[in-house]
Write an enzyme that holds these catalytic residues in place. Structure first.
Site, short mmCIF file in Angstrom:
data_model
loop_
_atom_site.label_atom_id
_atom_site.label_comp_id
_atom_site.label_asym_id
_atom_site.label_seq_id
_atom_site.Cartn_x
_atom_site.Cartn_y
_atom_site.Cartn_z
CG ASP B 328 -2.11 1.95 -2.62
OD1 ASP B 328 -3.06 1.64 -1.87
OD2 ASP B 328 -1.50 3.03 -2.54
CD GLU B 329 2.53 3.25 -2.51
OE1 GLU B 329 3.27 3.87 -3.28
OE2 GLU B 329 1.99 3.77 -1.53
#
Lengths: 693, 693
Positions: B328-329
């Site tokens: 993620d991210e």
């Protein structure tokens, strides 16, 4: 560098001595000067100074002179607690500019890496409006001083600060311990760790780890694995965990002294090794509380060979100079019945069991000496044949300690510090290892090394143990650290309340588990009337609990008697108000409405509890207590009415009330209503004082 | 024996199906019949029966059919909790006579020793006045049923008992997890253990252990020790501890799925291994909260060789079939700036960072496959090139989960279950991985495996984490276990209060640490007005806390915002009373005095706080909140006076009050006064309703 440091310390110490002599510390030494300090234990010398040192987010700490990992860890722990208490983000790295730091810590040397009885724990702490300077010969002294630093924190509209002060401090006794019995009830690692933190907070320096009991053998032996695997229900400390506890304690300058209680209190040893017993096995782990017969056989070579192996293994595991061999409460019944043991005694000219145990102790002493340990044991080990380098642990009183000292034995006191017996802090506070009326010479007095609070664990679980140790043990810690003349009970309780709250930041659960236990008992969020009842109850004292409410080591410790605490604040405050009220005769105004409020709330709670008890079977045993509370409160209110009206109560009324109080004073569910003595005073006064006026 | 057992189970199951169809469970299924049950999660089918089974000190448990250590441990744990709750000494040894036992547990097989997604967790439980019979195909099912057994315990004047009942139960979703992020804030072993106990109590079955973050690398790697030794401040789990957690979870039928978040969220990896980064080092452990640039270099063979070594080591350590790779991210800023990476993308025809990450994921997938693990990652990993056997972890919503399912990917939902965002339980309760309006076919719906609550740990310490997880996560556990139509919010809150209290017996601290934090903030025993204030405050929602009150991972989490809880009971009860009161127009009698009592106590607390705040600098930021509370309460009281008098309030008054409320509604100290919407309703009604009547 070290030299400079040392010189400054010497100067400061010289200066301090002059303070001590010119400002003798008396009565309530922490209230000296303008501010009221909350130091516990009270330092040897405290002098308030003008000014105050603000604590802001710019707070920094620097070290000067000697510094090591233990010191830096101690500073980091202090900083984290300071940050937590002040809700400020503080830098955790040490400052490099000592001149600009908020706190400078100056040490001369590290002190013994294995905490020692001979450690120098002294320190001085000076706070001005510019800086705080903590100076100590050893890192251990600095760690003690960091606790004092934290205790000095105060706050007001302007923010957090330390008041200006000069403190010179060192302990009165070098041996200040807490015994934790994890034999009867095992305690997980986190219980030990948080209690070590709490010990450090009040400057205790010995964890006496009572590792074996009839009910459990709780340390891993790699040499004799049947000891822990068959003797512990799987609840024992691995050797890695033991090392972890020792390291954790050493970080805080705390010794860890193990106890292996022999020849009695040894049932759990015999589960895996029945051949060591004085009667044929098999043995089972003991589940009851009490004194039991199993004892090691002191007449067989095999016993000593085993002990040599086991104690040798433990001597290598525990670095402390001392090893405690227990030696208590062996009544020798197994010995009496064993013909072989009787023959041995006859042959050797050993006249009784006490002498046989002395013989046993001598063999054990040789084993300990071989493994480089000094022996300590409960006072039963005192015997004409006992060598002078054994240490006597007194559980009977300061007199037996003095007797030992006169014979040249070192000793420590636990009589008066039996926190498992549920006495109030004030009672422990009054027990002194070296009381003012001691007849020991100065030389003999040196044999009195200090004392230990004893947390025997028949009736404590991980949920309740903190509430049996704290806060009362802080009062014992003060007795062992502070000057003998620090004896103001009221001031002790005032500071104890503050320190008790600060202990919570270390994770101690003595307060936080109380509402949890009440909620569980009430099976409800609403515990108000229950809490009112329990606030004026105390568990029965001494050893009466087991007689009144027999349980085993497998029983739950979640009852009302477990939730109730040893030292009712509410009852103490009520007693003090009643005293004030009665001393205000014949007006009887002082505290009148406060007393009436208390009595009314008790009467109300007594009534409100009925439906709560209906819904919660675990509380059924509280029913007579709730009724007693309502009755006692009603008697008190009637007495107040007489006293306020100025009309003497009839003798008949008084006698009826006193009879009711006597009935209510009988313990129920192993609990006592501790407001009764005060209410009795009101009743008696109602019948007597108005006529006297 | 097994066969008999199996037959009986089959019969019971057949019978149960007929119950389910003839007594459809709707609305408040636990209130069926005469008694009101407190089951959470609500079982698939509950049928009240006549009679009750008394629980006395004669309570015994026997097993029939298959039994193993895991089952016996589960029974022993249940018995210990039952003893604790009832304050009764119960036998801990299993009974041999199943016919006479209070509870009989009949299993068919052990179930997978390594808890598995495919485990059969079903059970049935029948309670008559003679006996309780718990029947389950696997030990894991029996362990689930033992929790239901304990939740059935009730008490009255006659004592403790279980009501007569027939329960047939199995989970709606096989994957019911709790993510604990110990990267941002490390949590000691006891935090993990007590949360595993709590998970088991509400039938969750996956601990998603988020082990690495920018702020900490928290698992020991023997292959690459610089990972944990340089990336964790010394706060990591040894491999022995990891095994201890896994075993503890397995005992409770809980999977432990590790997450190693890559290629982003990896700063802490790069402290010891800067050569893995996409930009030259050196790197430092991140102290702030947020999204950071460091990312592994996906273009170098060395990266995959390292990951092969490390993930291989972890694959051997963690027995679970799944390994979470995060994903993620990662915004790819380091990638954008690295010419070598840009050249690689060009050469390979990789068109953007998303595609580059897909390439990275494919390499990682191969590594996981080689080590026998299935891959799961946050939904960013979804990409046309992603193989179908990867699992998608949705944090954006059920829609993206459905989209993945349509493409043939298994998935789990965390959107809606972000407990770190401080939303009330009711909000989490309404999030359904497979909502009623889902357009998935039955086949596609099978790809929706369940969900996970996510305890991201930017703002939780060991002291506060339980209060951020519990009790709200129990509502999520119910969503994932119970039938879709179990949606009665009021009944959920009623049961949640009971379950929350029961969680305390497992050592959970979500309630018990609250008064501790208030005492520390107030620097006093007396926290009454502060508690009144905090009872109607909630921390700001979503990610606003950091903006309003910037802190780092080293800041203390001991402030008012940390003490306040996510889901104010007082505000919810007030809202419900105000609703009742306004619906009682034009009489306005219903709850009138209760509402006035609340408002008066708030007004009083707002005023009483001033001197407390003076003495406690940590509370200075509470001053505007205290004033707002007094003002808001005053507005409410004025509105009540209008409504009670029957005279409409002037529009001018209303506007002035609304303006005041708007001002008070602005968060202060990252806290919101959550009674304002209800007071606003009173103010508006005061101006409108009387004229309308």
């Amino acid at each position: 560098m070290k030299n400079t440091c040392h010189t400054r310390l010497a100067l400061l110490l010289t200066y301090a001595m002059s303070i001590v002599s010119s400002f003798p510390v008396q009565g309530s030494p922490t209230a000296v000067g303008s501010g009221q300090l909350n130091l516990m234990p009270v330092p040897a010398s405290v002098q308030m100074q003008p000014g105050r040192l603000p604590i802001t987010t710019n707070f920094t700490v620097a070290t000067k002179g000697y510094a090591d990992d233990r010191l830096r860890s101690g500073i980091a722990r202090m900083s984290r607690r300071l940050a937590g208490r002040t809700v400020m983000s503080l830098p955790f790295d040490l400052a490099t500019d000592a001149g600009a730091a908020t706190l400078v810590v100056e040490c001369e040397r590290g002190g013994s890496p294995v905490p020692s009885l001979n450690e120098d724990e002294s320190y001085s702490l000076e706070v001005t409006d510019r800086q705080a300077r903590l100076v100590a010969p050893t890192v251990v002294g600095a760690i003690r001083g960091l606790e004092t630093f934290l205790q000095l924190l105060q706050g007001d509209r302007e923010g957090y600060y330390l008041p200006g002060v000069k403190i010179m401090d060192q302990p009165r006794f070098p041996w200040r311990g807490l015994l934790i019995d994890i034999g009867r009830h095992y305690q997980p690692m986190e219980v030990l760790k948080r209690n070590l933190d709490a010990m450090a907070a009040v400057k205790l320096n010995v964890l006496h780890w009572h590792l074996t009991e009839d009910q459990g053998f709780r340390v891993e032996s790699k040499k004799f694995p049947k000891l822990h695997s068959l003797g512990s229900d799987g609840l024992y400390y691995t050797q890695d965990q033991v090392r972890e506890v020792i390291a954790y304690a050493a970080e805080r300058g705390i010794r860890v002294m193990p106890e292996f209680d022999i020849p009695g209190h040894s049932t759990s040893w015999l589960v895996g090794h029945p051949e060591l017993g004085s009667a044929p096995g098999p043995y089972k782990i003991e589940r009851a509380a009490g004194i039991f017969e199993p004892a090691l056989d002191p007449t067989r070579e095999q016993t000593y060979k085993f002990l040599d192996g086991f104690l040798g293994e433990m001597a290598a595991l525990f670095p402390d100079a001392y090893m405690h061999i227990g030696g208590d409460e062996n009544e020798g019944k197994q010995w009496d019945r064993n013909p072989q043991i009787q023959a041995f005694m006859k042959e050797k000219g050993i006249k009784d069991n006490h002498a046989l145990q002395a013989y046993f102790n001598q063999q054990v002493l040789k084993i300990l000496q071989k493994h480089g340990k000094k022996m300590i044991g409960w006072e039963e080990i005192l015997h004409p044949d006992l060598p002078r380098d054994a240490v006597i642990h007194s559980w009977r009183g300061a007199a037996s300690l003095a007797e030992a000292a006169k014979k040249g034995y070192n000793g420590i006191l636990s009589a008066g510090y039996y926190i498992d017996l549920i006495f109030p802090a004030s009672q422990h506070y009054s027990a002194d290892p070296l009381p003012a009326d001691s007849t020991l010479t100065a030389e003999e007095a040196k044999h009195v090394l200090g004392g230990e609070a004893t947390m025997w664990s028949e009736w404590v679980s991980p949920e309740t143990i903190d509430s049996r140790i704290w806060p009362r043990t802080a009062a014992i810690a003060e007795r062992l650290w502070s000057n003998r003349d620090v004896t103001d009970v009221e001031d002790m309780y005032r500071r104890l309340a503050v320190i008790s709250r600060q202990l919570e930041e270390l994770g101690l659960t003595h307060e936080r588990n109380y509402p949890v236990m009440l909620r569980r008992l009430a099976n409800s969020e609403n515990t108000v009337p229950l809490r009112t009842l329990v606030s004026v109850l105390e568990p029965v004292k001494e050893y009466r609990r087991y007689q009144m409410r027999p349980q085993t080591m497998l029983s739950p410790l979640t009852g009302l008697v477990d939730a109730a605490r040893p030292d009712s604040d509410a009852a103490r405050q009520f007693a003090s108000m009643v005293e004030g009220f009665l001393s205000d005769a014949p007006r009887f105004r002082l505290y009148r409405s406060d007393i009436a409020d208390s009595l009314n709330s008790w009467r109300g709670a007594g009534t409100a509890l009925d439906p709560m008890i209906d819904r919660a079977p675990g509380l059924h045993e509280a029913r007579p207590l709730a009724r007693n509370l309502a009755d006692v409160a009603a008697a008190g209110l009637e007495a107040m009415a007489y006293l306020s009206s100025g009309d003497a109560a009839p003798a008949q009324w008084r006698d009826a009330q006193l009879a009711k109080l006597d009935e209510a004073a009988k313990p129920k569910a192993a609990l006592e209503l501790v407001i009764i003595p005060s209410v009795r005073k009101l009743v008696v006064a109602a019948a007597e004082l108005p006529s006297a006026k």
